[in-house]
Motif scaffolding. Structure first.
Motif, PDB file in Angstrom:
ATOM      1  N   GLY A 139     -61.592  22.929  19.315  1.00 54.89           N
ATOM      2  CA  GLY A 139     -62.312  23.364  18.121  1.00 54.89           C
ATOM      3  C   GLY A 139     -61.561  23.043  16.840  1.00 54.89           C
ATOM      4  N   ALA A 140     -60.449  22.290  16.939  1.00 57.80           N
ATOM      5  CA  ALA A 140     -59.658  21.973  15.743  1.00 57.80           C
ATOM      6  C   ALA A 140     -60.344  20.896  14.899  1.00 57.80           C
ATOM      7  N   THR A 141     -60.025  20.900  13.613  1.00 62.46           N
ATOM      8  CA  THR A 141     -60.508  19.822  12.741  1.00 62.46           C
ATOM      9  C   THR A 141     -59.335  19.328  11.897  1.00 62.46           C
ATOM     10  N   ILE A 142     -59.501  18.155  11.289  1.00 59.69           N
ATOM     11  CA  ILE A 142     -58.509  17.716  10.307  1.00 59.69           C
ATOM     12  C   ILE A 142     -59.255  17.333   9.041  1.00 59.69           C
ATOM     13  N   ASN A 143     -58.526  17.358   7.907  1.00 57.84           N
ATOM     14  CA  ASN A 143     -59.209  17.028   6.657  1.00 57.84           C
ATOM     15  C   ASN A 143     -59.202  15.511   6.446  1.00 57.84           C
ATOM     16  N   LYS A 144     -59.837  15.111   5.358  1.00 53.33           N
ATOM     17  CA  LYS A 144     -60.015  13.669   5.125  1.00 53.33           C
ATOM     18  C   LYS A 144     -58.670  12.963   4.926  1.00 53.33           C
ATOM     19  N   THR A 145     -57.738  13.621   4.251  1.00 56.85           N
ATOM     20  CA  THR A 145     -56.419  13.008   4.028  1.00 56.85           C
ATOM     21  C   THR A 145     -55.741  12.737   5.372  1.00 56.85           C
ATOM     22  N   GLU A 146     -55.850  13.688   6.288  1.00 59.33           N
ATOM     23  CA  GLU A 146     -55.236  13.520   7.615  1.00 59.33           C
ATOM     24  C   GLU A 146     -55.934  12.402   8.396  1.00 59.33           C
ATOM     25  N   LEU A 147     -57.252  12.383   8.319  1.00 59.13           N
ATOM     26  CA  LEU A 147     -57.983  11.343   9.060  1.00 59.13           C
ATOM     27  C   LEU A 147     -57.673   9.957   8.487  1.00 59.13           C
ATOM     28  N   GLN A 148     -57.483   9.913   7.161  1.00 54.34           N
ATOM     29  CA  GLN A 148     -57.138   8.631   6.529  1.00 54.34           C
ATOM     30  C   GLN A 148     -55.835   8.068   7.116  1.00 54.34           C
TER      31      GLN A 148
END
Ligand code: MLT
Length: 406
Positions: free
Chosen positions: A191-200
């Motif tokens: 259920g974890a997510t990462i933000n856009k900076t992390e995905l970048q």
């Protein structure tokens, strides 16, 4: 003399959810008096939304009339659906995906394993640990995973990216460079997510190392935080390194209807060969498309009425997620997930293994969950509950689980 694919013999046990289902059936037949509540596989319980049913009925009627009957669907899917997807899932987010970069299928599970057919056998894959078991099992079947070590629960040729409490249950960039990286956000099972900076950072890493990201966005509809990306193509450079998988199962309740799609941008190349062209060739040869009736149902998902009804459905399941998360937390369990995702990831109690806890919860609370170790070695000592049950069952299951914590 014919030969079998011996890679299948390497697979330990059965598919995770088949084992969970068998144990549930066995328990029920031994205890017919018990009301067992199933919060294991992420299967939806709410009926298909009225606008979608209406579209399906209309499509059924069309099939019964010579003037409007439809035979084989176009290879990549009907243009009406691919246009609805391009506009509804991408354009609205400022992402430009052309309709011939979208391949309609009967679901993301199949696509997540079939996609490997266009990739060489000598690719080394990296997966989050724990992970949706299909990615690993299907690579084992293809002969890409190496050998299984039953002591560690790992495959010799797979790079594992542990997702633990210390990294908020999300993978970190691997030190050993993989050729193919499977990412799933919002994550199944944690259920974890990462933000856009992390995905970048993942996108930059993949472009730098010429790795391919297979991005599973099946749970995108559950995102509520503004900084969590809905598609990997929100990141700069993703079109040259990422394939995205999407499903209608969780956002529209199509687990039994079957519809999904895969995006392969035309910029995505390996030594000058476009993956889009390879997948189009594969799709045309091996696949005859999701049924017309189902594709019309998919189109209705993007209608204004459809969107409003599905927003309510997602809210229904997220209310369940809150019941599970808050209820268990207040009772003393250690829980995560359940905010931008319909899965709650909890620690077992009293040092039980995942399967011991599975049995303990089944016997004492008559609730079926999914053992974390079934998703990979780092899932040992964890347990997953889904928010896809009915509200009433979810409330009852959590009341029962509160009572069994010592
Ligand atoms: C799960 O429970 O992990 C999913 O429902 C499985 C799936 O989508 O195939």
């Amino acid at each position: 003399m014919f030969k079998i694919n011996e890679n299948y013999l390497k697979l330990p046990g059965s598919y995770l959810f088949s084992t969970v289902g068998r144990k549930e059936r066995e328990y029920k037949s031994a205890h017919p008096d018990k009301k067992v509540i199933k919060l294991s596989i992420g299967d939806v319980t709410q009926p298909i939304a009225p606008t979608i049913i209406k579209a399906m009925h209309a499509a059924v009627d069309e099939m019964g009339n010579a003037a409007t009957f439809h035979g084989y669907a176009p290879d990549l899917g009907y243009e009406f659906l691919r246009k609805a997807i391009a506009d509804g899932d991408y354009k609205t987010r400022g992402v430009d995906i052309a309709i011939d970069e979208i391949f309609v299928s009967d679901g993301a599970k199949c696509d997540s394993s079939n996609i490997q057919e266009i990739l060489g056998l000598d690719n080394r894959i990296a997966v989050g640990d724990p992970v949706y078991p299909v990615y690993v099992d299907s690579n084992v079947m293809a002969g890409r995973a190496g050998d299984y070590n039953s002591t560690t629960g790992t495959w010799s040729n797979v790079i594992y990216m542990p997702c633990k409490e210390e990294n908020n249950f999300a993978p970190e960039l691997p030190k050993e460079v993989p050729d193919i990286i499977y990412l799933c956000f919002p994550n199944n099972p944690t259920g974890a997510t990462i933000n856009k900076t992390e995905l970048q950072k993942w996108v930059d890493y993949a472009n730098e190392h010429k790795s391919l990201i297979i991005y599973d966005a099946a749970y995108e509809a559950y995102i509520s935080d503004a900084d969590v990306p809905h598609t990997i193509y929100e990141c700069d450079g993703a079109k040259t390194c990422a394939i995205e998988l999407k499903s209608f199962s969780k956002n529209a309740g199509f687990t039994g209807v079957r519809l999904g799609y895969t995006v392969i941008p035309k910029e995505l190349e390996c030594d000058g060969v476009k993956l889009n062209a390879l997948w189009a060739r594969r799709h045309g040869t091996k696949y005859n498309g999701a049924p017309y009736i189902v594709q019309r149902a998919g189109e209705a998902v993007y209608s204004e009425a459809g969107k409003a009804e599905l927003k309510e459905q997602v809210a229904y399941y997220m209310k369940n997620a809150k019941v599970i998360k808050d209820g268990l937390k207040n009772a003393g369990y250690s829980v995560s997930g359940g905010v931008n995702a319909p899965y709650i990831w909890l620690k077992t109690i009293d040092g039980m293994t995942s399967w011991e806890f599975f049995d303990y919860v089944l016997e004492n609370a008559n609730v079926v969950g999914t053992p974390g170790s079934g998703f990979g070695p780092s899932g040992e000592g964890y347990f997953r509950l889904t928010a896809f049950g009915t509200y009433e069952n979810t409330v009852e299951a959590i009341e029962r689980m509160k009572k069994i914590i010592k």
